[in-house]
Design an enzyme around this catalytic site. Sequence first.
Site, PDB file in Angstrom:
ATOM      1  N   LYS A   1       0.827  -0.848  -0.317  1.00 53.69           N
ATOM      2  CA  LYS A   1      -0.319   0.024   0.237  1.00 53.69           C
ATOM      3  C   LYS A   1       0.908   1.196  -0.218  1.00 53.69           C
ATOM      4  CE  LYS A   1       0.618   0.822   4.594  1.00 53.69           C
ATOM      5  NZ  LYS A   1       1.182   2.851   5.281  1.00 53.69           N
TER       6      LYS A   1
ATOM      7  N   PRO B   1      10.414  -3.507   0.518  1.00 57.38           N
ATOM      8  CA  PRO B   1      11.625  -3.155   1.309  1.00 57.38           C
ATOM      9  C   PRO B   1      11.060  -3.692   3.069  1.00 57.38           C
ATOM     10  CG  PRO B   1      10.307  -1.263  -0.137  1.00 57.38           C
ATOM     11  CD  PRO B   1       9.953  -2.693  -0.220  1.00 57.38           C
TER      12      PRO B   1
ATOM     13  N   GLY C   1       7.413   1.176   4.748  1.00 62.56           N
ATOM     14  CA  GLY C   1       6.417   1.964   4.771  1.00 62.56           C
ATOM     15  C   GLY C   1       5.460   1.443   3.443  1.00 62.56           C
ATOM     16  N   LEU C   2       5.405   0.507   3.212  1.00 61.90           N
ATOM     17  CA  LEU C   2       4.377  -0.302   2.074  1.00 61.90           C
ATOM     18  C   LEU C   2       3.849  -0.882   2.802  1.00 61.90           C
ATOM     19  CD1 LEU C   2       7.017  -0.595  -1.249  1.00 61.90           C
ATOM     20  CD2 LEU C   2       4.964   1.156  -0.750  1.00 61.90           C
TER      21      LEU C   2
ATOM     22  N   GLY D   1       4.970  -3.902   4.510  1.00 60.86           N
ATOM     23  CA  GLY D   1       4.579  -5.349   3.734  1.00 60.86           C
ATOM     24  C   GLY D   1       4.605  -6.218   4.856  1.00 60.86           C
TER      25      GLY D   1
ATOM     26  N   SER E   1       2.612  -6.533   7.599  1.00 60.06           N
ATOM     27  CA  SER E   1       1.154  -6.674   7.632  1.00 60.06           C
ATOM     28  C   SER E   1       0.408  -6.719   5.840  1.00 60.06           C
ATOM     29  CB  SER E   1       0.488  -4.413   7.452  1.00 60.06           C
ATOM     30  OG  SER E   1       0.900  -4.267   8.737  1.00 60.06           O
TER      31      SER E   1
ATOM     32  N   ASP F   1      -2.458  -0.858  10.717  1.00 62.16           N
ATOM     33  CA  ASP F   1      -2.933  -1.398   9.414  1.00 62.16           C
ATOM     34  C   ASP F   1      -2.534  -2.854   8.219  1.00 62.16           C
ATOM     35  OD1 ASP F   1       0.459  -1.770   8.785  1.00 62.16           O
ATOM     36  OD2 ASP F   1       1.060   0.279   7.831  1.00 62.16           O
TER      37      ASP F   1
END
Length: 321
Positions: free
Chosen positions: A10, A94, A98-99, A101, A103, A136
């Site tokens: 995300k 990564p 912050g993407l 990943g 979650s 998240d």
Amino acid sequence: MTVTVRSFAKINLGLRIGAARADGFHELLTVYQTIALHDVIRVSVGRGRGIEIHCAEPRVPRDESNTCYRIVEKTMQALRAKGRVVIEIEKRLPVQGGLGGASANAVAALLGLERVLKKTLPAPERLRVAAEVGSDLPLFLVGGTVLGVGRGEQVYPQEDLPAIACVVVTPELGISTSKAFAEWDRRMKLTVPEASARMVELGRAVFAWLGEIYTGAPRHTVEPRRGRAGNPLLELVRTGIENDFERVVFPEYPELREGKSALERTGAKYASLSGSGSTLYGLFASRAAAQKAAARLRKEGWVAQATATLTRRQYWKRVFD
Ligand code: C5P
């Protein structure tokens, strides 16, 4: 039987940090958007008991601190299922980037496990279990464009907006989200009314945007309206939304501010940090423009990939092979 699940990433289209709560979390308001970049999760269940995590990436924990481990443990209990669960994580996203990943990996593990066991949790319980593992995770049970409130775990599906091209820049840098929140408090020293007022401001911008794009028509996917700003997601970012984490992360890691400028220079209509970073993304007018920008950024030494956002429909179509 082994089930393979795509664990999509995300990005955050705007993120406001509100007041610190008594439970140690912060109020949050953000628009999550799933994108096509993903890890691959393989789930199988054999005889015995326990949970095994396999991953070639050394920074991914194999013990109970792994989000997949935690969600599998809770799901096995809730389903009253028995067996030894093996989760294999093929890491492409990564770590601490912050993407979302980790979650997304956990939600993919949950979906894979349900499929292997041929048993499903009722939807509200799935959301509850996901939210217990992390703020998240629930968004990945929705996919597409999702409004996140509360500590980010209360998710509201938005209209399924057309995909837009983007470029994702992933600096070799892991950022701890909890440290970034702590740094926000240390730097900003906002009173509760000040913090609330800032949340209300982003809420108004998002609500005004929804008013603009909401047609009320029973269409599955909102069509981009020709002659206007084009893609509704670009209309959202044109409202001037920002990610609060930039204010604490950029001063500490100036190269990330440079990454955002590099995206803007190569033609991004909007560029931002995703979550607490270190990933930066840019939204582009076309796939060709995104590919050209990614190639140019790579020449400048950035790790950059062209990709696209995923609508809710695409997300669920591609989760399983
Ligand atoms: O929920 P999650 O496990 O992702 O959160 C990690 C840490 O980030 C929390 O322990 C908390 O310190 C911080 N956090 C926060 N406010 C949020 C989400 C996370 O302070 N809304």
